[in-house]
Scaffold this motif. Structure first.
Motif, short mmCIF file in Angstrom:
data_model
loop_
_atom_site.label_atom_id
_atom_site.label_comp_id
_atom_site.label_asym_id
_atom_site.label_seq_id
_atom_site.Cartn_x
_atom_site.Cartn_y
_atom_site.Cartn_z
N ASP A 1 -11.93 -9.64 -7.97
CA ASP A 1 -11.35 -10.92 -7.57
C ASP A 1 -10.60 -11.64 -8.68
N LEU A 2 -10.74 -11.20 -9.92
CA LEU A 2 -9.97 -11.80 -11.01
C LEU A 2 -8.47 -11.62 -10.80
N GLY A 3 -8.10 -10.54 -10.17
CA GLY A 3 -6.69 -10.23 -9.99
C GLY A 3 -6.17 -9.39 -11.13
N VAL A 4 -5.09 -8.70 -10.87
CA VAL A 4 -4.56 -7.74 -11.82
C VAL A 4 -4.09 -8.41 -13.12
N SER A 5 -3.51 -9.58 -13.02
CA SER A 5 -3.00 -10.25 -14.22
C SER A 5 -4.14 -10.64 -15.16
N ILE B 1 -1.76 -1.36 -18.23
CA ILE B 1 -1.76 -2.80 -18.00
C ILE B 1 -0.36 -3.26 -17.59
N ALA B 2 0.66 -2.78 -18.29
CA ALA B 2 2.03 -3.19 -17.99
C ALA B 2 2.49 -2.71 -16.62
N GLN B 3 2.07 -1.53 -16.21
CA GLN B 3 2.50 -0.97 -14.93
C GLN B 3 1.70 -1.49 -13.74
N ALA B 4 0.53 -2.01 -13.99
CA ALA B 4 -0.38 -2.40 -12.90
C ALA B 4 0.22 -3.38 -11.90
N PRO B 5 0.91 -4.46 -12.33
CA PRO B 5 1.43 -5.38 -11.31
C PRO B 5 2.37 -4.71 -10.31
N THR B 6 3.12 -3.72 -10.74
CA THR B 6 4.02 -3.02 -9.83
C THR B 6 3.28 -1.98 -9.00
N THR B 7 2.49 -1.14 -9.67
CA THR B 7 1.84 -0.04 -8.95
C THR B 7 0.73 -0.52 -8.02
N LEU B 8 0.13 -1.67 -8.33
CA LEU B 8 -0.96 -2.17 -7.50
C LEU B 8 -0.52 -3.22 -6.48
N ALA B 9 0.77 -3.54 -6.47
CA ALA B 9 1.29 -4.53 -5.52
C ALA B 9 1.25 -3.97 -4.10
N GLU B 10 1.17 -4.87 -3.14
CA GLU B 10 1.26 -4.45 -1.75
C GLU B 10 2.67 -3.94 -1.48
#
Length: 182
Positions: A73-77, A127-136
């Motif tokens: 629940d913390l979120g990817v960021s 870490i840098a790729q996570a917001p893109t790869t984990l996005a809906e």
């Protein structure tokens, strides 16, 4: 997971016995003691590591499972920020860690420093790729619209071979943690 400052365990080349660490605390472990010698110098004892009994392993998994929803629940960021802080080693800390790896693995110092730098770089990349790869990812086709979501599995365990522990663990554990697994 109660403390927003993720505990970072710093090592130096003088440790003798490393305890188990789970649930935010050290544990002595009731399994057999694992003694490690330098494979390049058999008479040089590097240290010893506590091992877990099946019950202690189950306890650690239970604690990780209980922390999973809070971590997810913390979120990817926020997860990425905490991981970046945990992996932010100064040059002197990298030198100390590479010396520990050199003694433990019997490798040349340049090799262990390279392994350490690679492991850190891979986690930083994850870490840098996570917001893109984990996005809906919404997709619309002839049958309608659907959404791909990447959800954490929960507790992830990795058994890492001794010869490249940081290279291999960083490619498994780093992406798993930033994705929300514990």
């Amino acid at each position: 997971m109660n403390d927003p400052d993720w505990p970072v365990r710093k090592m130096d080349d003088s440790f003798e016995r490393v305890p188990l660490y789970f649930g935010g605390a050290d544990h002595e472990g009731t399994g057999p003691l694992c003694v490690r010698e330098n494979p390049a110098r058999f008479a040089e004892r590097v240290g010893s590591v506590a091992t877990a009994s099946p019950g202690e392993t189950a306890q650690a998994v239970t604690i990780a499972a209980e922390a999973a929803s809070q971590w997810r629940d913390l979120g990817v960021s926020a997860r990425g920020e905490m991981m970046a802080k945990a992996w932010d080693f100064s040059d002197s800390e990298r030198d100390a860690l590479s010396l520990v790896l050199t003694r433990e693995l019997g490798k040349a110092r340049a090799d262990t420093r390279g392994e350490l730098d690679y492991g850190i770089a891979y986690v930083e990349y994850s870490i840098a790729q996570a917001p893109t790869t984990l996005a809906e990812h919404p997709v619309t086709d002839a049958d309608g619209r659907f959404v791909f979501r990447n959800l954490p599995y929960g507790v992830v365990a990795a058994i890492i071979p001794w010869n490249a522990p940081l290279n291999i663990s960083s490619t498994i554990v780093g992406p798993a943690l930033v994705a929300g697994n514990t």
